[in-house]
Design a protein around this motif. Structure first.
Motif, short mmCIF file in Angstrom:
data_model
loop_
_atom_site.label_atom_id
_atom_site.label_comp_id
_atom_site.label_asym_id
_atom_site.label_seq_id
_atom_site.Cartn_x
_atom_site.Cartn_y
_atom_site.Cartn_z
N ILE A 37 1.68 -14.86 -13.28
CA ILE A 37 1.37 -14.12 -14.49
C ILE A 37 2.10 -12.83 -13.21
N LEU A 38 3.29 -12.03 -13.58
CA LEU A 38 3.80 -11.31 -11.96
C LEU A 38 3.14 -9.83 -12.17
N LEU A 39 2.25 -9.39 -11.66
CA LEU A 39 1.53 -8.78 -11.67
C LEU A 39 2.94 -6.89 -10.39
N GLY A 40 3.16 -7.57 -9.82
CA GLY A 40 4.20 -6.04 -9.42
C GLY A 40 4.31 -6.85 -8.07
N ASP A 41 4.69 -5.36 -7.90
CA ASP A 41 5.59 -5.44 -6.43
C ASP A 41 4.79 -4.20 -4.78
N ILE A 42 4.74 -4.15 -4.17
CA ILE A 42 4.32 -3.32 -3.52
C ILE A 42 5.44 -3.15 -2.68
N VAL A 43 6.45 -2.07 -1.69
CA VAL A 43 6.94 -1.63 -1.00
C VAL A 43 6.80 -0.70 -0.19
N LEU A 44 6.79 -0.84 0.76
CA LEU A 44 5.97 0.18 2.42
C LEU A 44 6.85 0.24 2.94
N ALA A 45 6.78 2.22 4.02
CA ALA A 45 8.09 2.13 4.57
C ALA A 45 7.36 1.49 5.74
N HIS A 46 8.30 1.58 7.16
CA HIS A 46 7.34 1.17 8.18
C HIS A 46 7.39 3.08 9.19
N GLY A 47 8.35 3.27 8.97
CA GLY A 47 8.53 4.56 9.92
C GLY A 47 7.48 5.58 9.15
N VAL A 48 7.39 6.02 8.08
CA VAL A 48 6.58 6.79 7.07
C VAL A 48 5.16 6.12 7.66
N CYS A 49 4.41 4.95 7.99
CA CYS A 49 3.51 4.40 7.76
C CYS A 49 3.70 4.81 8.74
N ALA A 50 4.29 4.41 9.98
CA ALA A 50 3.68 4.57 11.49
C ALA A 50 3.61 5.71 12.18
N GLU A 61 2.46 8.37 9.71
CA GLU A 61 1.03 8.64 9.09
C GLU A 61 -0.10 8.34 9.86
N ALA A 62 0.26 6.99 10.54
CA ALA A 62 -1.14 5.89 11.39
C ALA A 62 -1.41 6.82 12.69
N ALA A 63 -0.22 7.34 13.15
CA ALA A 63 -0.31 8.03 14.47
C ALA A 63 -0.90 9.03 14.48
N GLU A 64 -0.54 9.98 13.19
CA GLU A 64 -1.47 11.57 12.17
C GLU A 64 -3.04 11.59 11.89
N LYS A 65 -3.19 10.01 11.78
CA LYS A 65 -4.45 9.68 11.53
C LYS A 65 -5.30 9.18 12.61
N ALA A 66 -4.69 8.86 13.33
CA ALA A 66 -5.41 8.52 14.81
C ALA A 66 -5.92 6.65 13.94
N VAL A 67 -5.48 6.30 13.63
CA VAL A 67 -5.12 4.39 12.90
C VAL A 67 -4.04 3.53 13.65
N THR A 68 -4.56 2.40 13.53
CA THR A 68 -3.48 1.31 13.60
C THR A 68 -2.85 1.70 12.62
N ILE A 69 -1.41 1.03 12.91
CA ILE A 69 0.18 0.97 11.89
C ILE A 69 -0.55 0.09 10.50
#
Length: 170
Positions: free
Chosen positions: A95-108, A110-118
């Motif tokens: 069963i192909l449930l689907g795909d998830i795609v993350l953007a590195h720069g945006v993730c990095a 946001e992680a910095a803004e939230k003070a959490v690791t990437i």
């Protein structure tokens, strides 16, 4: 059985086991949802996770959502939400449930803004994307509260931060 395939582009830090991280995030999201039986199916329930650049996510966001900018995570469900419960009765091999795609720069950023690791922020984004694949959305207030509650519980089960803590303090 859950089968999580991960493809990480070069900009994603090589010191993180992205396959293990994505598998743990997806498995926790499924386990903390009403769709937990999907993990026990004899059929292979497949989810692809692509960790890529802002540029690629920008192009996908423009093409599929009409938004001319990168975003942190995109989900592409392949099963209609009203059919997910019926998957428990399938005799299909996969069963192909689907795909998830993350953007590195945006993730990095946001992680910095939230003070959490990437890695911690990427875990949240993969959990968020998995819930979209399971039929959840956050378009209305009630839907958003239900989805965010699941995300908070899943992140807590993983021993990670509350991704909505800043919003609750407002």
């Amino acid at each position: 059985m859950l089968d999580i395939a991960v493809q990480a582009e070069q900009e994603w830090p090589a010191d993180t086991d992205w396959e293990a991280l994505a598998a743990r995030a997806v498995e926790a999201a499924v386990a903390n949802s009403p769709h937990a039986p999907l993990a026990a199916l004899s059929a292979s329930v497949e989810i692809a996770v692509r960790l890529t650049s802002d540029e690629e996510v920008h192009a996908l966001n423009a093409q599929y959502r009409g938004k001319d900018k990168p975003t942190n995570v995109l989900s592409f469900p392949m099963v209609q939400p009203d059919l997910i419960d019926a998957l428990a009765d399938t005799d299909d091999g996969e069963i192909l449930l689907g795909d998830i795609v993350l953007a590195h720069g945006v993730c990095a950023r946001e992680a910095a803004e939230k003070a959490v690791t990437i890695a911690a922020h990427a875990t949240h984004l993969i959990v968020h994307g998995a819930y979209h694949l399971l039929g959840y959305d956050h378009m209305g207030t009630e839907e958003a509260e239900a989805m965010e509650s699941l995300e908070r519980a899943t992140m807590a089960a993983l021993g990670l931060h509350n991704p909505y803590e800043d919003e609750e303090d407002v």
